[in-house]
Enzyme design. Sequence first.
Site, PDB file in Angstrom:
ATOM      1  N   LYS A  64       0.846  -1.251  -0.023  1.00  0.00           N
ATOM      2  CA  LYS A  64       0.270   0.137   0.262  1.00  0.00           C
ATOM      3  C   LYS A  64       1.100   1.385   0.141  1.00  0.00           C
ATOM      4  CE  LYS A  64      -1.587  -0.782   3.685  1.00  0.00           C
ATOM      5  NZ  LYS A  64      -1.788  -2.211   3.892  1.00  0.00           N
ATOM      6  N   ARG A 141      -9.483   1.079   8.721  1.00  0.00           N
ATOM      7  CA  ARG A 141      -9.468  -0.726   9.207  1.00  0.00           C
ATOM      8  C   ARG A 141     -10.415  -1.262   9.946  1.00  0.00           C
ATOM      9  NH1 ARG A 141      -3.036  -1.863  11.267  1.00  0.00           N
ATOM     10  NH2 ARG A 141      -2.076  -1.184   8.732  1.00  0.00           N
ATOM     11  N   ARG A 175      11.527  -7.442   4.149  1.00  0.00           N
ATOM     12  CA  ARG A 175      11.186  -6.073   5.034  1.00  0.00           C
ATOM     13  C   ARG A 175      12.663  -5.330   6.026  1.00  0.00           C
ATOM     14  NH1 ARG A 175       5.151  -3.884   6.055  1.00  0.00           N
ATOM     15  NH2 ARG A 175       5.455  -5.767   7.908  1.00  0.00           N
ATOM     16  N   ARG A 230      -1.017 -10.516  12.123  1.00  0.00           N
ATOM     17  CA  ARG A 230      -1.470  -9.517  11.666  1.00  0.00           C
ATOM     18  C   ARG A 230      -2.013  -9.928  11.030  1.00  0.00           C
ATOM     19  NH1 ARG A 230       3.368  -7.117   9.104  1.00  0.00           N
ATOM     20  NH2 ARG A 230       3.918  -7.228  11.788  1.00  0.00           N
TER      21      ARG A 230
END
Length: 284
Positions: A64, A141, A175, A230
């Site tokens: 995103k 969210r 990441r 998550r």
Amino acid sequence: MAASLTRLAKPSSFSSISYLRRCISTTVASDTNPSSHFSNNLTRKDPKDRNVQWVFLGCPGVGKGTYASRLCNLLGVPHIATGDLVREELASSGPLSQQLSEIVNQGKLVSDEIIISLLSKRLEAGEAKGESGFILDGFPRTIRQAEILEGVTDIDLVVNLKLREDVLLEKCLGRRLCSECGKNFNVASICVKGENGNPGMSMAPLLPPSHCMSKLVTRSDDTETVVKERLRIYNEKSQPVEEFYRSRGKIMEFDLPGGIPASWPKLLEALNLDDYEEKQSAAA
């Protein structure tokens, strides 16, 4: 699309910030639609008189921030990422820092009140700088957040990025963050063969320049256990937000076909912006 690319008019006298702040004082469990208390005081701008107001949805790590940031640079609007707002608050050692640290390290979603408070502060800073339009990344969210946002302003389009979960997990675990410059990179080299009707996919790593290589760190919440939790929470709690916008005819589903070189041109095409980038480059 051409209409939505025009500049945002001056903000109305009723500030969205004051609306958000009032919403903070309401309880999460409230069944009342928060927008019903304030919608009569809001001035809605015609899309022809303002810049784009978009939302990017998608699982954590889907990209995103990458694609929203690129579009913001292309369209000249601010990129507001609630994940960045949370990390900035964590780094600031402010009043919410310890509470946020516990939530993030457990892979849980940050409460509506905290997110709204951080977003309120960000919008206030943006108004002071004369910003116009936005692309929201990571907000809303929850249904409650979506209702609050709907009470504040109109959303033109919601882009829902999708990526197969096995690739998403590998991408998240790759990441890295440069502890000096703060930029994000990814060391994962993903190559998935097509099988069972699913197309193959490849994503080259997004490696840092040599001076950042020795300063790369892994985010504390990017462990396999936390990432899986998550994703589970996202699927359970956040996907209803997709239905919220789908029922309003504002959502655009976009399956990422690969890394940036493969996905970016396709995304621009889906948004009818493929020729817009060329015109911007020619005018530069």
